[in-house]
Design a protein around this motif. Structure first.
Motif, PDB file in Angstrom:
ATOM      1  N   SER A 288       0.828  -1.212   0.000  1.00  0.00           N
ATOM      2  CA  SER A 288       0.000   0.000   0.000  1.00  0.00           C
ATOM      3  C   SER A 288       0.859   1.259   0.000  1.00  0.00           C
ATOM      4  O   SER A 288       0.487   2.271  -0.601  1.00  0.00           O
ATOM      5  CB  SER A 288      -0.938   0.008   1.212  1.00  0.00           C
ATOM      6  N   SER A 289       2.021   1.184   0.628  1.00  0.00           N
ATOM      7  CA  SER A 289       2.899   2.362   0.680  1.00  0.00           C
ATOM      8  C   SER A 289       3.354   2.771  -0.715  1.00  0.00           C
ATOM      9  O   SER A 289       3.168   3.915  -1.132  1.00  0.00           O
ATOM     10  CB  SER A 289       4.119   2.074   1.562  1.00  0.00           C
ATOM     11  N   LEU A 292       0.474   3.972  -3.211  1.00  0.00           N
ATOM     12  CA  LEU A 292       0.010   5.354  -3.040  1.00  0.00           C
ATOM     13  C   LEU A 292       1.068   6.347  -3.510  1.00  0.00           C
ATOM     14  O   LEU A 292       0.742   7.376  -4.103  1.00  0.00           O
ATOM     15  CB  LEU A 292      -0.363   5.610  -1.573  1.00  0.00           C
ATOM     16  N   ASP A 295       0.957   6.392  -7.313  1.00  0.00           N
ATOM     17  CA  ASP A 295      -0.278   7.052  -7.766  1.00  0.00           C
ATOM     18  C   ASP A 295      -0.169   8.557  -7.593  1.00  0.00           C
ATOM     19  O   ASP A 295      -0.575   9.331  -8.472  1.00  0.00           O
ATOM     20  CB  ASP A 295      -1.473   6.511  -6.983  1.00  0.00           C
ATOM     21  N   LYS A 310      -2.628  13.937  -2.471  1.00  0.00           N
ATOM     22  CA  LYS A 310      -2.129  12.572  -2.600  1.00  0.00           C
ATOM     23  C   LYS A 310      -0.664  12.481  -2.195  1.00  0.00           C
ATOM     24  O   LYS A 310      -0.239  11.503  -1.566  1.00  0.00           O
ATOM     25  CB  LYS A 310      -2.302  12.077  -4.037  1.00  0.00           C
ATOM     26  N   CYS A 314       0.710  10.256   0.739  1.00  0.00           N
ATOM     27  CA  CYS A 314       1.611   9.128   0.484  1.00  0.00           C
ATOM     28  C   CYS A 314       2.765   9.120   1.470  1.00  0.00           C
ATOM     29  O   CYS A 314       3.213   8.057   1.901  1.00  0.00           O
ATOM     30  CB  CYS A 314       2.081   9.122  -0.973  1.00  0.00           C
ATOM     31  N   ASN A 317       1.288   8.072   4.924  1.00  0.00           N
ATOM     32  CA  ASN A 317       1.025   6.639   4.889  1.00  0.00           C
ATOM     33  C   ASN A 317       2.319   5.840   4.973  1.00  0.00           C
ATOM     34  O   ASN A 317       2.426   4.873   5.748  1.00  0.00           O
ATOM     35  CB  ASN A 317       0.284   6.299   3.597  1.00  0.00           C
TER      36      ASN A 317
END
Length: 374
Positions: A288-289, A292, A295, A310, A314, A317
């Motif tokens: 997930s790190s 993101l 993205d 975002k 990121c 996160n």
């Protein structure tokens, strides 16, 4: 040869060959990874963000994130120092005069010149957007006075991207490229003794009547704050990528250990159901790190409206995840990890830097809250 098409495979091969053998020494001796950094220069990595017309690869924030992520899996310190160079280069590419770009970008692409950030000051701490450093005018020259508190890669990069208060436009800022060899630029004896990220050669640098020609200013007079906004985007994305790479390295280390650690019964640690549950958590957080981060970087390159939120998210996160990953991986590593037979202890120390490095975790949450509420 490094290209935009082989970034991941080439960087991973590079890391195994040129970075991994130096990582333990870099940490134990708090030593700048000079050999790895010089090889990054020779192999074309410094030109990642340099446009093709100047001899570079023409990459964007997405490629920046990819390379930082893959380098960090071998040495977070090396990835951090490289990230600072890319961030500074992005500012020069976006805002530099044609004269300055023509002079420096081909040299950067060839690895002859590398850059570093000189933004942090003790007066503004992890906010780093409010410099105290001053300018004055002396004929055609600009004179800089003040002190930058943490200049990563100090004395190893050729130029420092330096954030100042304009003396020509009240309340506005400038960004300059200052040669590390400038007269009256004083590198203080290194005070960096980090818990982690130990080889980044961060030190205070004094600007004691440092004299600059106007050509070394990035862009127009008083436009430094807008330029710093772009610097922040690459910087925060890069940090998110670095800590995502570190988190994945910790996960891979824990996974390998659970496969290799055997009991007298012949079963392995991985055969314990609870261990597999923990590994599932580690894998999910690691994936997930970087998802993101990539993205967010892609959104920035595509000039997406949601790019800034975002990017802030990121890094937030990645920060939470890397600390969680390293703590759990350390538990799975058990005595071998705690006794430093595994590198998980080093990963943990490097991970802790993620919450305090400017802009800190708390500052980023303020920025994100502001961004999503308008």
């Amino acid at each position: 040869m490094l290209t935009l098409q082989n970034l991941t495979t080439y960087t991973q091969e590079f890391g195994r060959k040129h970075i991994a053998p130096l990582t333990k020494r870099t940490d134990e001796e708090a030593r700048f990874p000079q050999e790895a950094y010089e090889t990054l220069r020779k192999e074309g990595f410094m030109g990642l963000l340099v446009p093709k017309e100047y001899g570079g690869l023409g990459g964007g924030n997405f490629e920046h994130a990819q390379v930082c992520y893959n380098l960090a899996q071998f040495c977070a310190t090396t990835a951090l120092c490289y990230m600072m160079h890319n961030t500074s280069t992005a500012c020069l590419v976006a805002f530099g005069s044609e004269e300055l770009k023509n002079e420096l970008l081909p040299k950067i692409a060839k690895g002859e010149v590398s850059l570093a950030l000189a933004f942090s000051e003790s007066g503004s701490g992890t906010h780093f957007g409010l410099p105290d450093i001053t300018e004055s005018q002396n004929g055609a020259k600009r004179i800089l006075n003040g002190c930058k508190s943490f200049v990563t890669s100090a004395q190893h990069a050729n130029f420092y991207l330096t954030y100042t208060n304009s003396c020509q436009v009240a309340g506005e800022k400038n960004i300059w490229l200052v040669s590390k060899d400038s007269q009256n630029l004083v590198h203080e004896a290194s005070t960096w003794n980090g818990l982690g990220m130990r080889g980044n050669a961060s030190m205070p640098v004094q600007y004691n009547n440092v004299e600059l020609e106007e050509k070394w200013r990035i862009g127009k007079e008083g436009e430094g704050e807008a330029q710093a906004g772009l610097v922040a985007m690459y910087f925060v994305t890069g940090l998110g990528a670095v800590y995502s790479g570190l988190g994945n390295a910790a996960y891979e280390c824990a996974l390998a250990h659970t496969k290799e650690r055997k009991y007298t019964s012949g079963s392995a640690l991985k055969d314990v159901e609870l261990v597999r549950i923990h590994l599932a958590d580690l894998y999910t957080k690691a994936q997930s790190s970087i998802a993101l981060v990539l993205d967010a970087a892609k959104s920035f390159d595509e000039v997406g409206a949601a790019a800034a939120p975002k990017i802030f998210a990121c890094r937030i996160n990645a920060t939470h995840n890397v600390m969680d990953i390293c703590a759990l991986a350390l538990r799975l590593g058990g005595g071998k990890a705690y006794n430093k037979a595994l590198p998980l202890e080093r990963y943990m120390r490097d991970a802790l830097a993620s919450q305090v490095m400017a802009p800190s975790l708390d500052v980023l949450k303020v920025w994100l809250g502001d961004a999503i509420t308008g």
